[in-house]
Design a protein around this motif. Structure first.
Motif, PDB file in Angstrom:
ATOM      1  N   TYR A  71       7.060   7.678  -9.049  1.00  0.00           N
ATOM      2  CA  TYR A  71       6.862   9.080  -8.690  1.00  0.00           C
ATOM      3  C   TYR A  71       5.444   9.326  -8.196  1.00  0.00           C
ATOM      4  O   TYR A  71       5.227  10.138  -7.293  1.00  0.00           O
ATOM      5  CB  TYR A  71       7.157   9.989  -9.878  1.00  0.00           C
ATOM      6  N   LEU A  72       4.460   8.619  -8.771  1.00  0.00           N
ATOM      7  CA  LEU A  72       3.073   8.767  -8.322  1.00  0.00           C
ATOM      8  C   LEU A  72       2.943   8.392  -6.853  1.00  0.00           C
ATOM      9  O   LEU A  72       2.258   9.080  -6.086  1.00  0.00           O
ATOM     10  CB  LEU A  72       2.151   7.893  -9.172  1.00  0.00           C
ATOM     11  N   GLU A  73       3.591   7.310  -6.439  1.00  0.00           N
ATOM     12  CA  GLU A  73       3.500   6.896  -5.035  1.00  0.00           C
ATOM     13  C   GLU A  73       4.169   7.912  -4.115  1.00  0.00           C
ATOM     14  O   GLU A  73       3.717   8.122  -2.992  1.00  0.00           O
ATOM     15  CB  GLU A  73       4.149   5.518  -4.865  1.00  0.00           C
ATOM     16  N   PHE A  74       5.236   8.545  -4.590  1.00  0.00           N
ATOM     17  CA  PHE A  74       5.878   9.591  -3.798  1.00  0.00           C
ATOM     18  C   PHE A  74       5.043  10.867  -3.812  1.00  0.00           C
ATOM     19  O   PHE A  74       4.930  11.570  -2.803  1.00  0.00           O
ATOM     20  CB  PHE A  74       7.272   9.871  -4.365  1.00  0.00           C
ATOM     21  N   SER A 136      -8.659  12.740  -4.469  1.00  0.00           N
ATOM     22  CA  SER A 136      -7.213  12.532  -4.622  1.00  0.00           C
ATOM     23  C   SER A 136      -6.859  11.054  -4.530  1.00  0.00           C
ATOM     24  O   SER A 136      -6.157  10.519  -5.393  1.00  0.00           O
ATOM     25  CB  SER A 136      -6.448  13.325  -3.554  1.00  0.00           C
ATOM     26  N   VAL A 137      -7.339  10.389  -3.481  1.00  0.00           N
ATOM     27  CA  VAL A 137      -7.012   8.972  -3.304  1.00  0.00           C
ATOM     28  C   VAL A 137      -7.724   8.120  -4.357  1.00  0.00           C
ATOM     29  O   VAL A 137      -7.132   7.191  -4.917  1.00  0.00           O
ATOM     30  CB  VAL A 137      -7.396   8.509  -1.884  1.00  0.00           C
ATOM     31  N   ARG A 146      -1.091   2.790  -4.857  1.00  0.00           N
ATOM     32  CA  ARG A 146      -1.528   1.803  -3.876  1.00  0.00           C
ATOM     33  C   ARG A 146      -0.906   2.122  -2.520  1.00  0.00           C
ATOM     34  O   ARG A 146       0.271   2.488  -2.436  1.00  0.00           O
ATOM     35  CB  ARG A 146      -1.119   0.383  -4.293  1.00  0.00           C
ATOM     36  N   ILE A 147      -1.704   1.976  -1.442  1.00  0.00           N
ATOM     37  CA  ILE A 147      -1.134   2.153  -0.109  1.00  0.00           C
ATOM     38  C   ILE A 147      -0.354   0.893   0.253  1.00  0.00           C
ATOM     39  O   ILE A 147      -0.693  -0.208  -0.172  1.00  0.00           O
ATOM     40  CB  ILE A 147      -2.225   2.439   0.937  1.00  0.00           C
TER      41      ILE A 147
END
Length: 268
Positions: A71-74, A136-137, A146-147
């Motif tokens: 969910y964090l990546e979304f 934020s990043v 992670r990107i």
């Protein structure tokens, strides 16, 4: 006063022409002013941290089937779009407060273009947008984000978010020039921002919403921004959403910049 002296008076008054150098000087003035009151940066430093923490660790497990990391990546690309738009509210409040204090009366007496103080104030907001992107990043990376693409696309995503916020700032400026009090700016802007943020794909996928709401989400400018940022950070086709986002930026600039400028000239 002799006739010759009277005739010379207009020549002693410098022409008030627009000069980019004046804009940069006034932008620097706003940056220095903000640096001397660090509490003005709380919304771009603490707010992203609080939002990411709350939504990831309180709602993430329920919304992503138990996987807070998924969910964090979304969430992070969407939260970046929401937070940077909410950051734009401050410019309308600050300009309204400055006009009430009479600061713009002093600017009007200077040999500068009438629009220079307004454009300089908006230009100074870029430092706030850069801070909210970095926080934020950076915090997202600290808690596991992670990107999935590359640093160049990450920079492109952040640049697109900053561009959108800078154009959206003119909406806040227009509201700040038209309402009666500085406090009312936040109320009016939140009435606009809340439907845009929660009626978008920021927090959940569009397919989980009822059909009538999906129709709004698909044309929501914030949805296009979030989709573009998400694709640039996580991978996937981003061209169409980038195009729509830039089109919305151009539209907001074309509509609200002249409206804000006229409202500012009438008020200041």
């Amino acid at each position: 006063m002799t006739a010759a002296t009277i005739a010379d008076v207009p020549a002693l008054v410098p022409a008030k022409r627009f000069n980019p150098r004046h804009v940069l000087v006034l932008a620097r003035r706003n940056i220095v002013k903000s640096m001397r009151t660090p509490e003005q940066f709380m919304d771009v430093t603490l707010q992203p941290v609080i939002f990411l923490t709350v939504f990831t660790y309180i709602f993430g497990g329920a919304l992503a089937g138990g996987s807070q990391h998924a969910y964090l990546e979304f969430l992070l690309p969407g939260m970046l779009g929401q937070t940077i738009v909410m950051t734009s509210v401050a410019i309308g409040q600050n300009l309204h407060a400055d006009i009430d204090k009479g600061i713009f009366d002093r600017f009007r007496a200077l040999p500068i273009g009438r629009a220079a103080p307004l454009i300089g104030a908006v230009l100074a907001e870029f430092i706030r947008y850069v801070i909210v992107c970095g926080v934020s990043v950076g915090y997202g990376y600290a808690i596991g984000f992670r990107i999935h693409t590359d640093p160049l696309k990450l920079l492109g995503a952040l640049a697109l978010a900053v561009c959108f916020a800078a154009c959206f700032a003119w909406v806040s400026v227009f509201v700040g020039m038209t309402v009666r009090t500085a406090g009312a700016v936040q109320g009016v802007m939140m009435l606009l921002i809340m439907p845009l943020t929660f009626g978008s794909n920021t927090f959940v996928k569009t397919t989980t919403m009822p059909g009538w709401l999906q129709a709004f989400v698909k044309v929501n400018p914030l949805s296009h921004l979030v989709s573009a940022v998400r694709a640039l950070m996580l991978g996937g086709p981003a061209g169409a959403d980038i195009g729509w986002t830039l089109a919305w930026c151009a539209g907001m600039l074309a509509v609200f910049f002249p409206m804000a400028l006229r409202a500012y000239i009438r008020r200041a």
